[in-house]
Design an enzyme around this catalytic site. Structure first.
Site, PDB file in Angstrom:
ATOM      1  N   ARG A   1       0.842  -1.203   0.000  1.00 19.30           N
ATOM      2  CA  ARG A   1       0.000   0.000   0.000  1.00 19.30           C
ATOM      3  C   ARG A   1       0.876   1.251   0.000  1.00 19.30           C
ATOM      4  O   ARG A   1       0.591   2.220  -0.709  1.00 19.30           O
ATOM      5  CB  ARG A   1      -0.941   0.003   1.208  1.00 19.30           C
ATOM      6  CG  ARG A   1      -2.041  -1.044   1.130  1.00 19.30           C
ATOM      7  CD  ARG A   1      -2.988  -0.948   2.310  1.00 19.30           C
ATOM      8  NE  ARG A   1      -3.817   0.246   2.242  1.00 19.30           N
ATOM      9  CZ  ARG A   1      -4.598   0.671   3.242  1.00 19.30           C
ATOM     10  NH1 ARG A   1      -4.632   0.006   4.385  1.00 19.30           N
ATOM     11  NH2 ARG A   1      -5.330   1.748   3.103  1.00 19.30           N
TER      12      ARG A   1
ATOM     13  N   CYS B   1      -1.605   6.031   9.233  1.00 21.49           N
ATOM     14  CA  CYS B   1      -1.905   4.746   8.591  1.00 21.49           C
ATOM     15  C   CYS B   1      -2.939   5.017   7.509  1.00 21.49           C
ATOM     16  O   CYS B   1      -2.809   5.974   6.754  1.00 21.49           O
ATOM     17  CB  CYS B   1      -2.403   3.746   9.629  1.00 21.49           C
ATOM     18  SG  CYS B   1      -3.852   4.321  10.555  1.00 21.49           S
TER      19      CYS B   1
END
Length: 280
Positions: A179, A238
């Site tokens: 990611r 995050c």
């Protein structure tokens, strides 16, 4: 005045404490169905979306899991029967990565001292014989928890944007490598990372069995990562401000001061037409 205790507690310590004093157990597993079927004896459920977030219609403003107002959260604490004197222990079933660490951070952020996360979570407790059942205890409501502000450092979008352009600032992205690199993005609309951010996946706080690494190992890891930067110059994020708390928990367990939490995280950044970096 209560002093801060170690952020993590293991199951053996929990079993010893539970036999000698009254604890407030919080089940922070995602969704209510698993809790309904079975949970640690006496545990009360909190929901990530309903209790620990103020989920709105526009993630571009605050991300997918923005913090609720302090007043809303302290009211909820009162209804859970939590006062400043309570010894609170929270668990989930994903090594604290789903919501246990988020609840820990939020309780710390309103000034609570006696809050710990159960290392190994529900699975470890059940394996070592902590009693479980499907009984749902009714909390004894108290007056609103006495706090009126978040007392731990947070960073907003504008500050993160400026930090991404300054060598004196450090941004830590705790999402998985794919990611971060922009190879895949299963949740948010755009893949990649904030320019200048470094990648320290939260999973690297854990050993192969899903327990947190030893305190000295975590300390060495993060002192090396900080590279001499003071923690007020470090921002942790995050996808939506939840698993970032896992890394903040690890940093606290290491005995280090907490950096800033960027609650909006990638879910907010990626929706605001801001620069995006990839490493494909």
């Amino acid at each position: 005045m209560n002093r801060l205790i170690q952020p993590l507690i293991n199951v053996k310590e929990l079993l010893q404490l539970a036999s000698t004093q009254k604890l407030t157990l919080i089940d922070a597993r995602y969704g209510y169905s698993d809790y309904e079927k079975e949970h640690l004896d006496g545990a009360i459920h909190v929901d990530l979306n309903k209790d620990l977030s103020n989920v709105g219609e526009n993630p571009a403003q605050g991300g997918r899991h923005p913090l609720p107002s302090t007043s809303s959260f302290v009211d909820r604490l009162g209804r859970l029967g939590i006062s400043p004197e309570n010894h609170v222990i929270v668990y989930d079933d994903k090594s604290a990565a789903i919501a246990a660490a988020r609840f820990w951070w939020m309780l710390r952020a309103v000034g609570h001292k006696k809050i710990q996360v159960l290392d190994g979570g529900f699975q470890a407790a059940k394996m070592l014989g902590f009693p479980t059942n499907d009984k749902r205890p009714t909390p004894q409501p108290l007056s609103t928890y006495p706090s009126n502000s978040w007392q731990l450092p947070v960073a907003e979008l504008e500050e993160v944007s400026k930090a991404s352009q300054q060598a004196s600032q450090q941004i830590i992205d705790v999402r998985e490598v794919e990611r971060y690199k922009g190879i895949k993005e299963p949740i948010d609309k755009i893949a990649g990372h904030i320019p200048g951010a470094i990648n320290l996946p939260f999973t690297e706080n854990l050993d192969e069995n899903g327990f947190f690494l030893p305190k000295t190992t975590l300390r060495d890891k993060y002192l090396k990562a900080f590279n001499g930067s003071p923690t007020d110059k470090i921002i942790v994020h995050c996808g939506s401000g939840v698993t970032a708390c896992h890394t903040l928990l690890a940093i606290s367990q290491a005995g280090l001061n907490l950096p800033k939490l960027y609650v909006g995280s990638w879910s907010e950044w990626s929706r605001n037409n801001l620069p995006i970096a990839t490493e494909k």
